[in-house]
Design a protein around this motif. Structure first.
Motif, PDB file in Angstrom:
ATOM      1  N   ARG A   1       0.854  -1.186   0.000  1.00 28.20           N
ATOM      2  CA  ARG A   1       0.000   0.000   0.000  1.00 28.20           C
ATOM      3  C   ARG A   1       0.892   1.238   0.000  1.00 28.20           C
ATOM      4  NH1 ARG A   1      -4.373   1.659   4.733  1.00 28.20           N
ATOM      5  NH2 ARG A   1      -5.224   3.537   3.726  1.00 28.20           N
ATOM      6  N   VAL A   2       0.582   2.167  -0.886  1.00 33.51           N
ATOM      7  CA  VAL A   2       1.367   3.389  -1.036  1.00 33.51           C
ATOM      8  C   VAL A   2       0.458   4.587  -0.778  1.00 33.51           C
ATOM      9  CG1 VAL A   2       2.764   4.785  -2.602  1.00 33.51           C
ATOM     10  CG2 VAL A   2       2.889   2.301  -2.727  1.00 33.51           C
TER      11      VAL A   2
ATOM     12  N   LYS B   1       4.088  -2.683   3.651  1.00 32.59           N
ATOM     13  CA  LYS B   1       4.476  -3.835   2.855  1.00 32.59           C
ATOM     14  C   LYS B   1       3.723  -5.090   3.290  1.00 32.59           C
ATOM     15  CE  LYS B   1       9.079  -2.183   1.620  1.00 32.59           C
ATOM     16  NZ  LYS B   1      10.517  -2.535   1.539  1.00 32.59           N
ATOM     17  N   ALA B   2       3.762  -6.078   2.420  1.00 29.19           N
ATOM     18  CA  ALA B   2       3.037  -7.325   2.680  1.00 29.19           C
ATOM     19  C   ALA B   2       3.564  -8.049   3.909  1.00 29.19           C
ATOM     20  CB  ALA B   2       3.120  -8.236   1.455  1.00 29.19           C
ATOM     21  N   ASP B   3       4.836  -7.831   4.264  1.00 35.98           N
ATOM     22  CA  ASP B   3       5.386  -8.487   5.448  1.00 35.98           C
ATOM     23  C   ASP B   3       4.987  -7.788   6.741  1.00 35.98           C
ATOM     24  OD1 ASP B   3       6.908  -6.192   5.441  1.00 35.98           O
ATOM     25  OD2 ASP B   3       8.837  -7.197   5.184  1.00 35.98           O
ATOM     26  N   GLY B   4       4.187  -6.692   6.614  1.00 32.91           N
ATOM     27  CA  GLY B   4       3.703  -5.978   7.788  1.00 32.91           C
ATOM     28  C   GLY B   4       4.506  -4.753   8.147  1.00 32.91           C
ATOM     29  N   SER B   5       5.659  -4.568   7.544  1.00 32.70           N
ATOM     30  CA  SER B   5       6.486  -3.404   7.865  1.00 32.70           C
ATOM     31  C   SER B   5       5.847  -2.120   7.354  1.00 32.70           C
ATOM     32  CB  SER B   5       7.888  -3.566   7.274  1.00 32.70           C
ATOM     33  OG  SER B   5       7.834  -3.765   5.874  1.00 32.70           O
ATOM     34  N   VAL B   6       6.100  -1.038   8.078  1.00 36.18           N
ATOM     35  CA  VAL B   6       5.586   0.285   7.723  1.00 36.18           C
ATOM     36  C   VAL B   6       6.767   1.246   7.669  1.00 36.18           C
ATOM     37  CG1 VAL B   6       4.061   2.176   8.395  1.00 36.18           C
ATOM     38  CG2 VAL B   6       3.362  -0.195   8.815  1.00 36.18           C
TER      39      VAL B   6
ATOM     40  N   TRP C   1      10.388   3.952  10.766  1.00 38.00           N
ATOM     41  CA  TRP C   1       9.825   2.710  10.269  1.00 38.00           C
ATOM     42  C   TRP C   1       9.544   1.774  11.434  1.00 38.00           C
ATOM     43  CZ3 TRP C   1      14.911   4.014  10.181  1.00 38.00           C
ATOM     44  CH2 TRP C   1      15.817   3.138  10.774  1.00 38.00           C
ATOM     45  N   MET C   2       8.774   0.733  11.133  1.00 40.71           N
ATOM     46  CA  MET C   2       8.543  -0.349  12.085  1.00 40.71           C
ATOM     47  C   MET C   2       8.741  -1.657  11.332  1.00 40.71           C
ATOM     48  SD  MET C   2       7.809  -1.111  15.252  1.00 40.71           S
ATOM     49  CE  MET C   2       6.975   0.335  15.930  1.00 40.71           C
ATOM     50  N   SER C   3       9.685  -2.468  11.805  1.00 37.75           N
ATOM     51  CA  SER C   3       9.990  -3.733  11.151  1.00 37.75           C
ATOM     52  C   SER C   3       9.067  -4.825  11.669  1.00 37.75           C
ATOM     53  CB  SER C   3      11.439  -4.118  11.410  1.00 37.75           C
ATOM     54  OG  SER C   3      12.319  -3.119  10.932  1.00 37.75           O
ATOM     55  N   PRO C   4       8.807  -5.850  10.852  1.00 34.16           N
ATOM     56  CA  PRO C   4       7.997  -6.967  11.323  1.00 34.16           C
ATOM     57  C   PRO C   4       8.738  -7.774  12.370  1.00 34.16           C
ATOM     58  CG  PRO C   4       8.910  -7.440   9.139  1.00 34.16           C
ATOM     59  CD  PRO C   4       9.243  -6.007   9.457  1.00 34.16           C
ATOM     60  N   PRO C   5       7.992  -8.509  13.234  1.00 31.87           N
ATOM     61  CA  PRO C   5       6.535  -8.676  13.206  1.00 31.87           C
ATOM     62  C   PRO C   5       5.826  -7.504  13.879  1.00 31.87           C
ATOM     63  CG  PRO C   5       7.474  -9.971  14.980  1.00 31.87           C
ATOM     64  CD  PRO C   5       8.637  -9.355  14.261  1.00 31.87           C
TER      65      PRO C   5
END
Length: 231
Positions: free
Chosen positions: A2-3, A30-35, A49-53
């Motif tokens: 999503r952009v 992103k599809a892996d949940g990161s923002v 940013w926020m990395s998955p999970p």
């Protein structure tokens, strides 16, 4: 993926705090949940940013936020810590979603691929007693070039580059963060190996406890005695 291009402010709360005042920015989910929160500068690196999970929820703004012109709030919560992002969106200029499919991963050029193969074959180049676990060790964020063990049995992740720069150190840092979550591998140390390592990359790597190794391609090829092989 999503952009979203929006006028927003961002607060990061948890082990550290950071604030981005109101401005127009690019938000990527992103599809892996990161923002990731990007500006129109600063090259590839996001401002925050926020990395998955992690998980993201779009919630209604508080009364105070509504009075300030906030239309919606993104709350991004990390699954394994108290760290979270609060993104206050004032106005959306663009919002779209795209299915990028399965990425085949990074295809290395000939020299990097050969360096990886030769170093894996002669893993004791990194030190006496080193043993190979596997090449192209797959993780959720891509393959680690080489995963091996040192003489003490500790797991070592190796990132190989032809020219070692800061991007490569950042890439290895992300791999180490992920691998150290696996109790079967942890603790995992890192080796940044390249034919040429830039001074800035060396400083960053050593500051993060990553060992730098300069590879001699010709010497590695010389160690690869093809005449003694049966096949």
């Amino acid at each position: 993926m999503r952009v979203v291009i929006a006028e927003c402010s961002v607060d990061y709360l948890g082990r550290l705090t950071a604030h981005l005042p109101l401005a127009t920015r690019l938000l990527m989910v992103k599809a892996d949940g990161s923002v990731l929160v990007h500006s129109d500068g600063g090259s590839y690196k996001p401002l925050n940013w926020m990395s998955p999970p992690c998980s993201m929820a779009e919630i209604a703004p508080t009364e105070d936020e509504t009075e300030e012109g906030v239309q919606s709030v993104w709350l991004v919560q990390h699954a394994k810590s108290e760290d979270h992002l609060r993104i206050r969106i004032h106005r959306v200029h663009h919002d779209s979603a795209h299915d990028l499919g399965i990425d085949p991963g990074l295809v290395k050029d000939g020299v990097e691929a050969q360096l990886q193969a030769l170093l894996a074959e002669h893993i004791e180049t990194l030190g006496t007693g080193y043993s190979l676990i596997r090449r192209e060790y797959m993780t959720a964020i891509g393959p680690v070039d080489i995963v091996c063990r040192d003489a003490t049995g500790m797991t070592v992740a190796v990132e190989i580059k032809r020219r070692g720069d800061i991007d490569g150190v950042e890439q290895l840092t992300r791999y180490l963060e992920l691998l150290n979550r696996d109790p079967h591998l942890a603790p995992v140390t890192g080796v940044f190996a390249a034919q040429l390592i830039k001074p800035q990359a060396r400083v960053l790597a050593e500051d993060r406890g990553i060992r730098c190794v300069t590879l001699d391609y010709e010497a590695l090829k010389g160690m690869d005695d093809t005449e003694s092989r049966l096949f």
